[in-house]
Design an enzyme around this catalytic site. Structure first.
Site, PDB file in Angstrom:
ATOM      1  CG  ASP A   1      -4.900  -1.798   8.104  1.00  0.00           C
ATOM      2  OD1 ASP A   1      -4.413  -2.601   7.090  1.00  0.00           O
ATOM      3  OD2 ASP A   1      -3.966  -1.479   9.020  1.00  0.00           O
TER       4      ASP A   1
ATOM      5  N   GLY B   1      -3.329  -8.428  13.706  1.00  0.00           N
ATOM      6  CA  GLY B   1      -3.004  -8.364  12.248  1.00  0.00           C
ATOM      7  C   GLY B   1      -4.567  -8.121  11.313  1.00  0.00           C
TER       8      GLY B   1
ATOM      9  CB  SER C   1      -7.934  -4.022  16.705  1.00  0.00           C
ATOM     10  OG  SER C   1      -6.569  -3.778  16.978  1.00  0.00           O
ATOM     11  CB  SER C   2      -5.458   0.370  15.195  1.00  0.00           C
ATOM     12  OG  SER C   2      -4.494  -0.028  14.249  1.00  0.00           O
TER      13      SER C   2
ATOM     14  CG  ASP D   1      -0.567  -0.058   2.641  1.00  0.00           C
ATOM     15  OD1 ASP D   1       0.698  -0.466   2.885  1.00  0.00           O
ATOM     16  OD2 ASP D   1      -1.448   0.300   3.653  1.00  0.00           O
TER      17      ASP D   1
END
Ligand code: GLA
Length: 359
Positions: free
Chosen positions: A170, A112, A115-116, A22
């Site tokens: 993410d 992985g 969650s953040s 990314d």
């Protein structure tokens, strides 16, 4: 008068393939999962002494935080995410209101599964929706947000408030996820193409390696710097434009890093084709190849991650690879219909992206 309340849900994600691409303007193929974070935001009355305060409570940790809406100041741990999100939303011009926030979730942290990002995205949606209500109730809260802008804003929270120099993978997965779809993201153009991920009787599962990772202090930022150094030596803005022959001439470990990134982009393209052909055994082989590249070229595996992957293979996985930033976290395994995955795995299927919930 009923208090004004909004609730927002944002999912975690699994990246099927396309790891550490990314921030290299490359390609990835993530999907949103069912597990996620829910934020309930209740506006404080303008007559109350809490009129200028954000009071947040994290259910799972049984911890709380309180800060001035106008001037949050720095903090550690989950509080950095909440404070950072408030500051970045205000800087970007979103009207915010003093509120009580209740945060709960079921994405295991450091595993992985992002969650953040789920936390940042759910906070953004809830705070922006409550602010847009502007005292007139939560209905106008449904005004569409620019989701690319929200993803960028959340990445700034990670980068500047948490110290993890992560990319947009993410957040985009959490914001754009859809049932039965993986998202082919081109990080050069930020074009997002849904790709059917219909598993039938196949299973995708996550096995936790038991080792937690923290991007801000793991080798993650170092890998990013190595990629920047490789670009500088090659004289290109992105590794995508790099000539494969010139990459061969880079000093190690920069050569290895660049080789991973270019071959991983190619594996994403091949996975999209395999999914379109409903060739899941080929997807399994690509997962294995991705893992080997992350282990041998990008060098971000650990003994605990290798042991978890071995267990998946011994159980008959058609393919398995580490997911996320590396240095711990979970391992993704693909299992054919007649091969039951180990009982202590978490099954993952593509689900909906972030959205507001009924109050
Ligand atoms: C973490 C980061 C993402 C991405 C992955 C590796 O999940 O948050 O931006 O770089 O690692 O693919």
């Amino acid at each position: 008068v009923d208090p004004e309340v909004v609730r927002a849900f944002a999912p975690g994600r699994v990246n099927l393939i396309g790891e550490h691409t990314d921030y290299n303007n490359g390609l990835a193929l993530p999907f949103a999962i069912a597990a996620g974070v829910t934020v309930r935001a209740e506006a404080s009355s303008i007559h109350s002494p809490l009129a200028e305060v954000i009071a947040a409570y994290a259910h799972d940790l049984d911890e709380s935080d309180e800060f001035m809406l106008q001037e949050p100041g720095p903090a550690d741990g989950w509080r950095a995410f909440v404070r950072g999100t408030v500051v970045e939303l205000r800087r970007a011009g979103y009207p915010l209101r003093a509120a009580r926030l209740q945060i709960s979730g079921d994405v295991p942290q450091g595993s992985g599964l992002s969650s953040s990002a789920a936390l940042e995205v759910a906070l953004c949606l809830a705070l922006a929706a409550l602010g847009a209500g502007n005292g007139t109730g939560a209905t106008s809260a449904e005004a569409p947000l620019d989701r690319i802008e929200i993803a960028r804003l959340c990445a700034r929270v990670e980068n500047e408030w948490v110290g993890a120099h992560t990319g947009l993978l993410d957040q985009l997965a959490s914001l754009y996820g859809a049932p039965d779809k993986a998202l082919c993201i081109d990080f050069d153009t930020l074009e997002i193409g849904p790709v059917p991920l219909e598993l039938g009787d196949w299973h995708l599962v996550i096995l936790d390696s038991g080792e937690r990772h923290v991007h801000a202090s793991s080798g993650y930022n170092e890998r990013r710097e190595e990629c920047a150094k490789a670009r500088e030596l090659l004289g290109v803005d992105s590794l995508r434009q790099a000539d494969p022959q010139k990459i061969e001439e880079l000093p190690d470990p920069l050569r290895l890093r660049a080789e991973h990134v270019l071959s991983e982009n190619q594996r994403v393209r091949e996975t999209v084709v395999a999914l379109r052909d409903e060739d899941l055994p080929a997807v399994g082989r690509l997962l294995d190849a991705s893992h080997e590249s992350l282990r041998d070229l990008y060098q971000i595996s650990t003994p605990a991650v290798e042991a978890a992957r071995e267990r998946l293979h011994r159980a008959g996985a058609a393919g398995a690879r580490m997911v996320g930033g590396g240095f711990g976290g979970g391992v993704l395994g693909l299992f054919a219909p007649d091969t039951p995955p180990p009982a202590d795995t978490l099954e993952v299927r593509p689900g909906p992206g972030a959205h507001l919930l009924d109050r």
